[in-house]
Design a protein around this motif. Sequence first.
Motif, short mmCIF file in Angstrom:
data_model
loop_
_atom_site.label_atom_id
_atom_site.label_comp_id
_atom_site.label_asym_id
_atom_site.label_seq_id
_atom_site.Cartn_x
_atom_site.Cartn_y
_atom_site.Cartn_z
N ASP A 8 0.85 -1.20 0.00
CA ASP A 8 0.00 0.00 0.00
C ASP A 8 0.88 1.24 0.00
N PHE A 9 1.44 1.57 -1.16
CA PHE A 9 2.28 2.76 -1.24
C PHE A 9 1.45 4.00 -0.89
N ALA A 10 2.05 4.87 -0.09
CA ALA A 10 1.41 6.13 0.28
C ALA A 10 2.49 7.18 0.46
N TRP A 11 2.22 8.40 0.03
CA TRP A 11 3.20 9.48 0.13
C TRP A 11 3.70 9.60 1.56
N GLY A 12 5.03 9.65 1.69
CA GLY A 12 5.64 9.85 3.00
C GLY A 12 5.87 8.58 3.80
N ASP A 13 5.41 7.44 3.31
CA ASP A 13 5.51 6.18 4.07
C ASP A 13 6.85 5.51 3.77
N ALA A 14 7.87 5.88 4.51
CA ALA A 14 9.23 5.40 4.24
C ALA A 14 9.36 3.89 4.42
N GLU A 15 8.69 3.33 5.41
CA GLU A 15 8.80 1.89 5.66
C GLU A 15 8.34 1.10 4.43
N THR A 16 7.22 1.50 3.85
CA THR A 16 6.71 0.79 2.68
C THR A 16 7.61 1.00 1.48
N TYR A 17 8.16 2.19 1.33
CA TYR A 17 9.07 2.43 0.22
C TYR A 17 10.34 1.58 0.36
N MET A 18 10.81 1.37 1.57
CA MET A 18 11.98 0.51 1.77
C MET A 18 11.69 -0.91 1.29
N ARG A 19 10.50 -1.41 1.57
CA ARG A 19 10.14 -2.75 1.09
C ARG A 19 9.98 -2.74 -0.43
N GLY A 20 9.47 -1.63 -0.97
CA GLY A 20 9.33 -1.52 -2.41
C GLY A 20 10.68 -1.59 -3.13
N VAL A 21 11.71 -0.98 -2.55
CA VAL A 21 13.05 -1.05 -3.14
C VAL A 21 13.49 -2.51 -3.26
N GLU A 22 13.27 -3.29 -2.23
CA GLU A 22 13.67 -4.69 -2.25
C GLU A 22 12.91 -5.47 -3.32
N LEU A 23 11.65 -5.11 -3.55
CA LEU A 23 10.87 -5.81 -4.57
C LEU A 23 11.31 -5.44 -5.98
N ILE A 24 11.77 -4.20 -6.19
CA ILE A 24 12.34 -3.83 -7.48
C ILE A 24 13.62 -4.62 -7.73
N SER A 25 14.43 -4.77 -6.69
CA SER A 25 15.70 -5.47 -6.81
C SER A 25 15.52 -6.98 -7.00
N ARG A 26 14.49 -7.53 -6.35
CA ARG A 26 14.25 -8.98 -6.39
C ARG A 26 12.79 -9.22 -6.80
N PRO A 27 12.45 -9.00 -8.07
CA PRO A 27 11.05 -8.94 -8.49
C PRO A 27 10.28 -10.24 -8.24
N PRO A 28 9.14 -10.14 -7.53
CA PRO A 28 8.34 -11.34 -7.27
C PRO A 28 7.22 -11.55 -8.28
N ASN A 29 6.93 -10.56 -9.13
CA ASN A 29 5.83 -10.68 -10.08
C ASN A 29 6.11 -9.84 -11.32
N GLU A 30 5.17 -9.87 -12.27
CA GLU A 30 5.35 -9.18 -13.54
C GLU A 30 5.44 -7.67 -13.37
#
Length: 584
Positions: A376-398
């Motif tokens: 659930d990306f939301a502006w200012g939510d650093a914790e979620t963005y940190m997890r998003g970085v890991e998913l870009i690096s290690r893609p789990p889906n299309e």
Amino acid sequence: MIRDFFRVMVVDLSSGATRIAEHTGRAEFLGGSGLAALLFETYGHMDRSWDDPDQPLIFAIGPLTGYYPLMSKTCCAFRSPYHDEYTESYAGGKSALSLRFADLDALVVTGRAPRLTALCVGSGGTDLRDVEFLRGFDALQTGRVLRKMFPGAGRRSILRIGPAGENLSAYACINVDTFRHFGRMGGGTVMGAKNLKGICILGDQGFPLPEGKAYPKLYRRIFEQLTTTEMMAKYHGVGTAININPLNGLKSLPWRNLQATAAPAAEAISGERFADDVLLRNAACAGCPVGCIHIGFVRERFQANNQYLYRQVGYDYEPIYSCGGMLEVTDPSQVLRILDVIEKEGLDCMSAGVALAWATEALEKGVVSKGETLLDFAWGDAETYMRGVELISRPPNEFYRQLAQGTLKCAARFGGEDFACVLGQEMAGYATGEVFFVSEGLGFRHSHLDAGGYAWDQKHDEKDVDKALEFLIEDSRKRIVVNCMVGCLFSRGVYTEDLLAEALDAVGHTGFGSSLSAIGERVQRLRWRLRVRMGYDPRQVKIPKRYTELTTWKGPIDTDYLEALRTEYAARILSMAAPAPGSE
């Protein structure tokens, strides 16, 4: 000894063979950017894709490396996984001096290792090590291991990639000595495709300095200009992060995926606030007395044992813009935490931040759903963005596989192209106006450092297409000359072409007094010619709709002016790329 040829080490990872090649062309191409283009023309393949094992990865330095302050950069050249065309990236750290002390003008790496490998090069040869056990290690862990594997003194430089490079994200970077990077256009991806986890450059020789009085006298004069005048004070003091407040005041600061160009909250992540709240120390590239590298600290408390961990994270303007303003994260510590994850995964911070900003808006608008983003990306939510970085690096889906290849590619698949903030690659942090948008969108490296379009926008409110484009082409040529040296572009106000000619003469490279301009133009044309031969057509470049919706200090973007600039710049690029009469 001053050589009139280039001494190049060529390493084939497929066979393990190494050889030293001597290439002529010093008088025509100088070194650095010119040498890299010359070597790609020699070793590269126009008819093969970027990930063909025989495509070269090139690291080149210049004729002044090691002789003068701020001649501390290395040019890395390759066929980019981002657009499958020729490109360059630049980094400092110790890499340039290490190559000089290894008695090399360039390193060319070809082939693909059968297993994950680390390469060590020095004046005495090479050492290839199987490091399959490092697969999945982050870039910082990898650096610690490689330093133990390849011991050396201060003339050693460690280049490495993280999981993003192994997983072939199109914007994986090469980490250089922890706080510097070959950041843009996917150099780390090329290493990953070659099964090359790291490179250690051992500067295990010395080299003599010029005799006589001319060289030390000139060195002192240059050193004084760089350290006792105001020219470089900005870079050592608050650093480039000082740009946040001025750009915000000019309505030129990208904010919340460029939905705005200014925000009251920007002051909270200004360079001054970073310096007050999180700055730990300054550092410098080898051979640089300025110390522009600003290193902040992140403190984390572990609930289980109530212990604290402190980590050091480098920052400057671009990381703050991309992982602060574009994501509306307004706490310096939280910006550094996002950057820390990006560092470990081995991604370019600008591309990663802009990609996450686009994903947030796409989710907000319903273009994609949580089924794709998983978060659930939301502006200012650093914790979620940190997890998003890991998913870009290690893609789990299309969705993340596409996002790892570039924001615009993901938008083309899922929708949301209108608000993809991509100018050739994910944009740099200057929403200054039409000239910059065209400069980066069509520029050779799609970099804000290709030419000073951002500076033109801030000083000119007239809409003269010819004058703006003449500036871009001439400013690019001047920067290319510095990149052939290879000097830090921060010092270009000191290193005029007259001074560069004098500096070359003082170390024994004579006869360049009136030819630097011609060399810059020659390299400029060669680089464009390489890109066009690989399929680049600047006439097909589109400026996303988001850029036409902005208001800067000059008012709303003039779409007619923007289109006139785009069309004419494309024509001039193709003219520069055309072979010179009688050359073919």
